[in-house]
Enzyme design. Structure first.
Site, PDB file in Angstrom:
ATOM      1  N   HIS A  19      -3.905   6.911   1.418  1.00  6.84           N
ATOM      2  CA  HIS A  19      -4.095   5.607   0.787  1.00  6.84           C
ATOM      3  C   HIS A  19      -5.494   5.145   1.156  1.00  6.84           C
ATOM      4  CE1 HIS A  19      -4.163   1.432   0.005  1.00  6.84           C
ATOM      5  NE2 HIS A  19      -4.033   1.081   1.269  1.00  6.84           N
ATOM      6  N   ASN A  39     -10.118  -0.658  -2.379  1.00  5.28           N
ATOM      7  CA  ASN A  39      -8.705  -0.442  -2.032  1.00  5.28           C
ATOM      8  C   ASN A  39      -7.854  -0.973  -3.192  1.00  5.28           C
ATOM      9  OD1 ASN A  39      -6.093  -0.764  -1.035  1.00  5.28           O
ATOM     10  ND2 ASN A  39      -6.748  -1.432   0.999  1.00  5.28           N
ATOM     11  N   CYS A  53       0.814  -1.225   0.000  1.00  8.22           N
ATOM     12  CA  CYS A  53       0.000   0.000   0.000  1.00  8.22           C
ATOM     13  C   CYS A  53       0.843   1.269   0.000  1.00  8.22           C
ATOM     14  CB  CYS A  53      -0.928   0.015   1.208  1.00  8.22           C
ATOM     15  SG  CYS A  53      -1.944  -1.453   1.268  1.00  8.22           S
TER      16      CYS A  53
HETATM   17  O1  UT7 Z   1      -4.662  -1.358   2.659  1.00  2.00           O
HETATM   18  C1  UT7 Z   1      -3.837  -2.079   3.518  1.00  2.00           C
HETATM   19  C2  UT7 Z   1      -4.178  -1.889   4.916  1.00  2.00           C
HETATM   20  N1  UT7 Z   1      -5.408  -2.564   5.191  1.00  2.00           N
HETATM   21  C3  UT7 Z   1      -6.202  -2.070   6.102  1.00  2.00           C
HETATM   22  O2  UT7 Z   1      -5.882  -1.037   6.632  1.00  2.00           O
HETATM   23  C4  UT7 Z   1      -7.445  -2.828   6.506  1.00  2.00           C
HETATM   24  C5  UT7 Z   1      -7.676  -2.670   7.985  1.00  2.00           C
HETATM   25  N2  UT7 Z   1      -8.792  -3.472   8.480  1.00  2.00           N
HETATM   26  C6  UT7 Z   1     -10.060  -3.267   8.135  1.00  2.00           C
HETATM   27  O3  UT7 Z   1     -10.334  -2.429   7.307  1.00  2.00           O
HETATM   28  C7  UT7 Z   1     -11.153  -4.056   8.828  1.00  2.00           C
HETATM   29  O4  UT7 Z   1     -10.581  -4.794   9.867  1.00  2.00           O
HETATM   30  C8  UT7 Z   1     -11.927  -5.007   7.877  1.00  2.00           C
HETATM   31  C9  UT7 Z   1     -12.832  -4.197   6.976  1.00  2.00           C
HETATM   32  C10 UT7 Z   1     -10.975  -5.836   7.068  1.00  2.00           C
HETATM   33  C11 UT7 Z   1     -12.809  -5.972   8.671  1.00  2.00           C
HETATM   34  O5  UT7 Z   1     -13.679  -5.275   9.499  1.00  2.00           O
HETATM   35  P1  UT7 Z   1     -13.794  -5.641  11.040  1.00  2.00           P
HETATM   36  O6  UT7 Z   1     -14.812  -4.778  11.600  1.00  2.00           O
HETATM   37  O7  UT7 Z   1     -12.423  -5.557  11.644  1.00  2.00           O
HETATM   38  O8  UT7 Z   1     -14.307  -7.138  10.987  1.00  2.00           O
HETATM   39  P2  UT7 Z   1     -13.660  -8.479  11.553  1.00  2.00           P
HETATM   40  O9  UT7 Z   1     -12.583  -8.954  10.648  1.00  2.00           O
HETATM   41  O10 UT7 Z   1     -13.328  -8.311  12.994  1.00  2.00           O
HETATM   42  O11 UT7 Z   1     -14.875  -9.467  11.452  1.00  2.00           O
HETATM   43  C12 UT7 Z   1     -16.094  -9.230  12.179  1.00  2.00           C
HETATM   44  C13 UT7 Z   1     -17.114 -10.254  11.738  1.00  2.00           C
HETATM   45  C14 UT7 Z   1     -16.610 -11.680  11.762  1.00  2.00           C
HETATM   46  O12 UT7 Z   1     -17.688 -12.529  12.133  1.00  2.00           O
HETATM   47  P3  UT7 Z   1     -17.824 -13.043  13.642  1.00  2.00           P
HETATM   48  O13 UT7 Z   1     -16.557 -13.820  13.906  1.00  2.00           O
HETATM   49  O14 UT7 Z   1     -17.947 -11.821  14.476  1.00  2.00           O
HETATM   50  O15 UT7 Z   1     -19.051 -13.874  13.574  1.00  2.00           O
HETATM   51  C15 UT7 Z   1     -16.277 -11.965  10.328  1.00  2.00           C
HETATM   52  O16 UT7 Z   1     -16.371 -13.332   9.996  1.00  2.00           O
HETATM   53  O17 UT7 Z   1     -17.497  -9.994  10.378  1.00  2.00           O
HETATM   54  C16 UT7 Z   1     -17.354 -11.197   9.608  1.00  2.00           C
HETATM   55  N3  UT7 Z   1     -16.964 -10.805   8.258  1.00  2.00           N
HETATM   56  C17 UT7 Z   1     -17.864 -10.556   7.289  1.00  2.00           C
HETATM   57  N4  UT7 Z   1     -19.195 -10.599   7.277  1.00  2.00           N
HETATM   58  C18 UT7 Z   1     -19.814 -10.252   6.112  1.00  2.00           C
HETATM   59  C19 UT7 Z   1     -15.720 -10.616   7.764  1.00  2.00           C
HETATM   60  N5  UT7 Z   1     -15.792 -10.248   6.479  1.00  2.00           N
HETATM   61  C20 UT7 Z   1     -17.105 -10.210   6.167  1.00  2.00           C
HETATM   62  C21 UT7 Z   1     -17.803  -9.876   4.993  1.00  2.00           C
HETATM   63  N6  UT7 Z   1     -19.154  -9.940   5.020  1.00  2.00           N
HETATM   64  N7  UT7 Z   1     -17.178  -9.512   3.863  1.00  2.00           N
END
Ligand code: UT7
Length: 355
Positions: free
Chosen positions: A282, A312, A116
Site C-alpha cells: 500500500h 496515497n 488503506c
Molecule cells: O495510508 C495510511 C497510513 N498512513 C501512514 O502510514 C502515514 C504515516 N505517517 C507519515 O507518513 C508521516 O508521519 C507524515 C508524512 C504524515 C509526516 O511526517 P513527519 O516527519 O512525521 O512530520 P510531523 O508530522 O512529525 O511534523 C514535523 C513538522 C511539524 O512542524 P514542527 O512542529 O516540527 O515545527 C509539522 O507542523 O513538519 C510540519 N509539517 C509540515 N511542514 C511543511 C507537517 N506537515 C507539513 C507540510 N509541509 N505538509
C-alpha cells in the site's frame, strides 16, 4: 475447492496533475518537505462535480471486466472499498452497479470500510465466496476521491499533501490450475488507536469516544434528547470535519505491522522473502515502503512504488500499483506477488498470489 485468480485488472486516475508546487500556492508547505518526508512529487485530483469515487471505480472496473473477457452483466457480486464514498449511505457498491448499467442482474453489492487495507480485505472476502462456490465473477474495486474532503488550509497540511484520487479494480474468478491464484490472505485489526488516523465527523458518535482522543475535543453537542446533528457549526469552524492523523505514531505502527503480516503469509505457505517476485505495498509513504523493503531484504526490482506520481490513494493504491506493474510486464505468469497494506483502524493485511 478452486483457488481464486485475478482474471482481469484495471485502473483509472483522473487527468488533473497537482504538483507539490501547486499546493505551496494554497498552504504553507514546500516541495522539499513533501518529497523528503513522503517521496511524493505529484498526485491526481478528480474533476469536481463530474467525477466521483463511484465513477472512477466504474472506469477501472470496465477495464478489468474487459480484460477478463466477460460481459458486465456476468458480474455476480460487487465489493467496493473506499473511505471517501459518494454518499454517507447508500454505499458505492450499488452506485457503481448503476454506473456500469448492470442493475438488471440484481447482483449483490457490498461496501467495505477498511481504509488503506480495504482492497486486501476485499480480496480475502472475495476469495472465500469463490472458494465456497457461491460466486464465479466477483468485481472488487478500491476507489477514492480524497480531494473532495481534505483541509486545504495550512491547518490540514500534514494530511492533505499525502493524498490523491484514483481507482483500481480486479475481476476475480475460480481457477482449477493447481498452485495458481490467491494462495493465502491474512487480516488483522486493533481498534485501540482508532482516532490516531480518522475522519470523525460527520458521525453518530455524539462525542462518546472523546476520551480516546489525544486532543480532548468538545464537539459542542446540545442537550436535545432527539434529532442531534451529525455535524454542527463548531465542528466546521474548527476543522473537525476533516481527516486527522498523528503521523509519527501511525508511521511507527506501519513499519512494524507490514513486515509482520508479510512474514505471516510466507510462513503459512512455506515460502521465503526471496521467493517474492513482486511486492506491492500500500503506497502510504515511500519511506515506509523503503523501510519494509530493507527489513525484508528485498531488492529494488522486487518492489513496486508509484506514490511519487499518485500520492496515497488509500483503498485504490494496491490495485493501481498492481495494475501498473502488470502493464509494465513486471508481473508475469507464474510470479509470486505479495500484497500488503496498513492503515486507519488500525487495520492491516497481506495476500500472496501465484500469478
Ligand atoms: O495510508 C495510511 C497510513 N498512513 C501512514 O502510514 C502515514 C504515516 N505517517 C507519515 O507518513 C508521516 O508521519 C507524515 C508524512 C504524515 C509526516 O511526517 P513527519 O516527519 O512525521 O512530520 P510531523 O508530522 O512529525 O511534523 C514535523 C513538522 C511539524 O512542524 P514542527 O512542529 O516540527 O515545527 C509539522 O507542523 O513538519 C510540519 N509539517 C509540515 N511542514 C511543511 C507537517 N506537515 C507539513 C507540510 N509541509 N505538509
Amino acid at each position: 475447492m478452486p483457488n481464486t485468480k485475478i482474471a482481469g485488472i484495471g485502473y483509472y486516475v483522473p487527468e488533473k496533475v497537482v504538483t507539490n508546487d501547486d499546493l505551496t500556492k494554497i498552504m504553507d508547505t514546500t516541495d522539499e518537505w513533501i518529497q523528503e518526508r513522503t517521496g511524493i512529487r505529484e498526485r491526481r485530483y478528480g474533476k469536481k462535480h463530474k467525477e466521483t469515487t463511484t465513477t472512477m471505480g466504474a472506469r477501472a472496473a470496465e477495464i478489468a471486466i474487459q480484460r477478463a473477457g466477460i460481459a458486465k452483466e456476468e458480474v455476480d457480486f460487487i465489493i467496493f472499498a473506499t473511505l471517501s464514498p459518494d454518499y454517507y449511505f447508500p454505499g458505492c457498491g450499488v452506485l457503481v452497479q448503476r454506473e456500469l448499467g448492470i442493475t438488471g442482474s440484481e447482483a449483490g453489492a457490498l461496501d467495505i470500510r477498511n481504509q488503506c487495507s480495504g482492497f486486501v480485505y476485499g480480496l480475502s472476502i472475495a476469495d472465500q465466496f469463490i472458494k465456497s462456490g457461491m460466486y464465479r465473477n466477483i468485481l472488487l474495486i478500491g476507489s477514492e476521491m480524497h480531494s473532495m474532503g481534505l483541509d486545504f488550509s495550512t491547518r490540514g497540511r500534514n494530511v492533505t499533501v499525502i493524498f490523491g484520487d484514483g481507482a483500481g479494480a480486479v475481476l476475480l474468478q475460480p481457477t482449477d490450475e493447481p498452485g495458481k491464484g490467491i494462495l493465502t490472505t491474512h487480516l488483522h485489526s486493533n481498534g485501540t488507536y482508532a482516532e490516531k488516523l480518522a475522519f470523525i465527523n460527520p458521525g453518530a458518535h455524539g462525542g462518546y469516544h472523546a476520551a480516546h482522543q489525544e486532543e480532548q475535543v468538545d464537539y459542542h453537542y446540545s442537550d436535545a434528547e432527539y434529532g442531534e446533528m451529525f455535524v454542527n457549526e463548531y465542528m466546521v469552524e474548527n476543522g473537525y470535519i476533516f481527516p486527522n492523523m498523528e503521523g509519527q505514531f501511525v508511521f511507527k505502527m506501519a513499519v512494524q505491522k507490514f513486515p509482520e503480516v508479510i512474514m505471516e503469509a510466507l510462513a503459512k505457505t512455506g515460502l521465503q522473502t526471496s521467493d517474492i517476485n513482486m511486492f506491492i505495498p500500500h503506497q502510504a509513504n515511500l519511506r515506509i515502503s523503503q523501510f519494509v523493503q530493507r527489513k525484508l531484504g528485498l531488492s529494488d526490482d522486487q518492489v513496486w512504488n508509484n506514490i511519487q506520481r499518485f500520492g496515497n490513494t488509500t483503498a485504490a493504491s494496491v490495485p493501481i500499483a498492481l495494475c501498473e506493474a502488470y502493464e509494465a510486464g513486471a508481473v508475469k505468469e507464474g510470479d509470486l506477488v505479495c500484497l500488503a497494506a496498513f492503515g486507519s483502524g488500525f487495520t492491516w493485511g497481506s495476500a500472496l498470489i501465484r500469478w
